[in-house]
Enzyme design. Structure first.
Site, mmCIF file in Angstrom:
data_model
loop_
_atom_site.group_PDB
_atom_site.id
_atom_site.type_symbol
_atom_site.label_atom_id
_atom_site.label_comp_id
_atom_site.label_asym_id
_atom_site.label_seq_id
_atom_site.Cartn_x
_atom_site.Cartn_y
_atom_site.Cartn_z
ATOM 1 N N HIS A 61 36.749 31.988 34.743
ATOM 2 C CA HIS A 61 36.748 31.866 36.198
ATOM 3 C C HIS A 61 35.544 32.603 36.742
ATOM 4 O O HIS A 61 34.771 33.191 35.993
ATOM 5 C CB HIS A 61 38.060 32.363 36.798
ATOM 6 C CG HIS A 61 38.360 33.825 36.615
ATOM 7 N ND1 HIS A 61 38.475 34.434 35.382
ATOM 8 C CD2 HIS A 61 38.590 34.813 37.531
ATOM 9 C CE1 HIS A 61 38.782 35.713 35.541
ATOM 10 N NE2 HIS A 61 38.836 35.968 36.838
ATOM 11 N N HIS A 63 35.327 35.092 39.096
ATOM 12 C CA HIS A 63 35.431 36.463 39.604
ATOM 13 C C HIS A 63 34.222 37.260 39.105
ATOM 14 O O HIS A 63 33.829 37.136 37.949
ATOM 15 C CB HIS A 63 36.711 37.132 39.077
ATOM 16 C CG HIS A 63 37.731 37.409 40.141
ATOM 17 N ND1 HIS A 63 39.070 37.510 39.852
ATOM 18 C CD2 HIS A 63 37.624 37.626 41.480
ATOM 19 C CE1 HIS A 63 39.745 37.785 40.970
ATOM 20 N NE2 HIS A 63 38.886 37.843 41.960
ATOM 21 N N ASP A 65 33.595 40.239 38.052
ATOM 22 C CA ASP A 65 33.584 41.057 36.833
ATOM 23 C C ASP A 65 33.399 40.208 35.569
ATOM 24 O O ASP A 65 32.931 40.709 34.555
ATOM 25 C CB ASP A 65 34.845 41.933 36.716
ATOM 26 C CG ASP A 65 36.153 41.184 36.872
ATOM 27 O OD1 ASP A 65 36.238 40.325 37.764
ATOM 28 O OD2 ASP A 65 37.092 41.461 36.104
ATOM 29 N N HIS A 66 33.733 38.925 35.659
ATOM 30 C CA HIS A 66 33.630 38.050 34.481
ATOM 31 C C HIS A 66 32.269 37.360 34.370
ATOM 32 O O HIS A 66 31.984 36.730 33.357
ATOM 33 C CB HIS A 66 34.762 37.016 34.498
ATOM 34 C CG HIS A 66 36.111 37.647 34.349
ATOM 35 N ND1 HIS A 66 36.884 37.527 33.207
ATOM 36 C CD2 HIS A 66 36.813 38.462 35.185
ATOM 37 C CE1 HIS A 66 38.003 38.210 33.358
ATOM 38 N NE2 HIS A 66 37.987 38.790 34.544
ATOM 39 N N HIS A 162 45.758 32.102 38.537
ATOM 40 C CA HIS A 162 45.183 33.370 39.010
ATOM 41 C C HIS A 162 45.004 33.272 40.531
ATOM 42 O O HIS A 162 44.119 33.866 41.103
ATOM 43 C CB HIS A 162 43.835 33.554 38.303
ATOM 44 C CG HIS A 162 43.174 34.881 38.452
ATOM 45 N ND1 HIS A 162 43.840 36.081 38.534
ATOM 46 C CD2 HIS A 162 41.852 35.211 38.500
ATOM 47 C CE1 HIS A 162 42.957 37.068 38.620
ATOM 48 N NE2 HIS A 162 41.746 36.570 38.627
ATOM 49 N N ASP A 185 42.185 35.841 33.164
ATOM 50 C CA ASP A 185 43.120 36.476 34.104
ATOM 51 C C ASP A 185 44.129 35.424 34.545
ATOM 52 O O ASP A 185 43.748 34.384 35.083
ATOM 53 C CB ASP A 185 42.376 36.984 35.345
ATOM 54 C CG ASP A 185 41.405 38.116 35.048
ATOM 55 O OD1 ASP A 185 41.397 38.611 33.910
ATOM 56 O OD2 ASP A 185 40.656 38.499 35.967
ATOM 57 N N HIS A 249 40.671 43.909 28.902
ATOM 58 C CA HIS A 249 40.557 43.975 30.367
ATOM 59 C C HIS A 249 41.617 44.938 30.901
ATOM 60 O O HIS A 249 42.463 44.597 31.715
ATOM 61 C CB HIS A 249 40.770 42.545 30.896
ATOM 62 C CG HIS A 249 40.569 42.293 32.352
ATOM 63 N ND1 HIS A 249 41.433 42.730 33.307
ATOM 64 C CD2 HIS A 249 39.633 41.587 33.045
ATOM 65 C CE1 HIS A 249 41.046 42.313 34.508
ATOM 66 N NE2 HIS A 249 39.946 41.614 34.361
#
Ligand SMILES: [Zn+2]
Ligand SMILES: [Zn+2]
Length: 295
Positions: A61, A63, A65-66, A162, A185, A249
């Site tokens: 995805h 987001h 942080d990814h 998510h 996630d 994570h």
């Protein structure tokens, strides 16, 4: 055998010892990078993998942080390859726009390098493939990228949950009878259960809801509703009947000495092998069985 290396076991919370979310999967000759959080290429270098050696980047995805180091992966791949080798990036709808915006942000750098190096005449070669379900790595995708076949590797995706982040996807990588599912996630959901059914290993992101719920800060408590707790990830692994549960994570960051606490929570729900640890923790997934290599 498929080899899974937790390159980055961190989260949006900055941790001096944990890189951002990213997992490396080796399957035969193919090397897949799943998500690209902060510091990912430094961790990959530690195990002898460079951006030029990646078969594809898989994104669960979008987001931050990814995908923190998406620009670094793109640029480093570009300047360390000497024959045109497009990088396949496989992600959910929206990925192409993020890649295009990243390239736009890199436009000055791209122009500098093309002007300066006689042998660099084109911008980074990238092929974005957006999916929410189905087979995503086959001879067609592989041949566009590498000029050869898929290397005996099959990859499927399915939707995860998510929300309100959507769409999000999980990946199932199969090679030589071994299989690994990367959930990203997600809260528990039927499509993830189905994707993970009977897999050799399930790599799942987790948060300690028991700890986060006690933090007197609503912004942190907000994350409770769209992540799996350790027990919920273990529940998915149990329903799917996977061989090994690999946790990553860690929110809050897994502190030294707390590994057994996290493992016990998972073990209360999932009766088989549980793996967790520091960045570069490595797990070998064999057909039907999973063992941790010594050292
Ligand atoms: Zn997320
Ligand atoms: Zn995340």
């Amino acid at each position: 055998m498929i080899e899974v290396t937790l390159l980055g076991t961190g989260s949006p919370m900055v941790d001096a010892n944990r890189a951002g979310p990213s997992t490396l999967v080796r399957a035969g000759e193919q090397i897949f990078l799943v998500d690209c959080g902060r510091g990912v290429l430094q961790r990959a270098a530690a195990i002898g993998v460079g951006a030029a050696g990646l078969s594809a980047l898989l994104l669960t995805h979008l987001h931050s942080d990814h995908i923190t180091d998406l620009g670094d992966v793109i640029t480093t791949r570009w300047v360390t390859t000497f024959v045109r080798t497009p990088l396949p990036i496989i992600g959910p709808p929206g990925t192409a726009a993020v890649v295009a915006a990243t390239l736009e942000a890199l436009a000055p750098d791209i122009s500098y390098r093309i002007a300066h190096h006689a042998d660099i005449t084109e911008p980074p070669a990238i092929e974005v493939h957006e999916y929410t379900e189905g087979s995503v790595w086959n001879s067609l995708v592989a041949s566009e990228a590498t000029g050869n076949q898929a290397g005996g590797v099959q990859i499927r995706v399915a939707p995860t949950d998510h929300r309100p982040v959507e769409p999000t996807i999980g990946f199932r990588i199969e090679y030589g009878g071994a299989s690994v599912v990367l959930a990203g996630d997600s809260v528990p959901c039927e499509s993830l259960d189905a994707l993970a059914a009977g897999a050799g290993a399930l790599v799942h992101t987790v948060i300690r809801k028991d700890l986060i719920a006690q933090v007197p800060q609503q912004r942190l408590k907000d994350i409770l509703d769209y992540h799996s707790s350790v027990e919920e990830a273990a529940g998915t692994a149990t329903r799917a009947g996977v061989g090994t549960l690999i946790l990553t994570h860690y929110v809050p960051p897994l502190a030294p000495g707390q590994e057994d606490d996290w493992r016990a929570l998972a073990a209360s729900v999932f009766p088989r092998q549980i793996e967790l640890g520091d960045d570069l923790h490595r797990v070998e997934v064999h057909p039907g069985v999973c063992v941790t290599p010594a050292g």
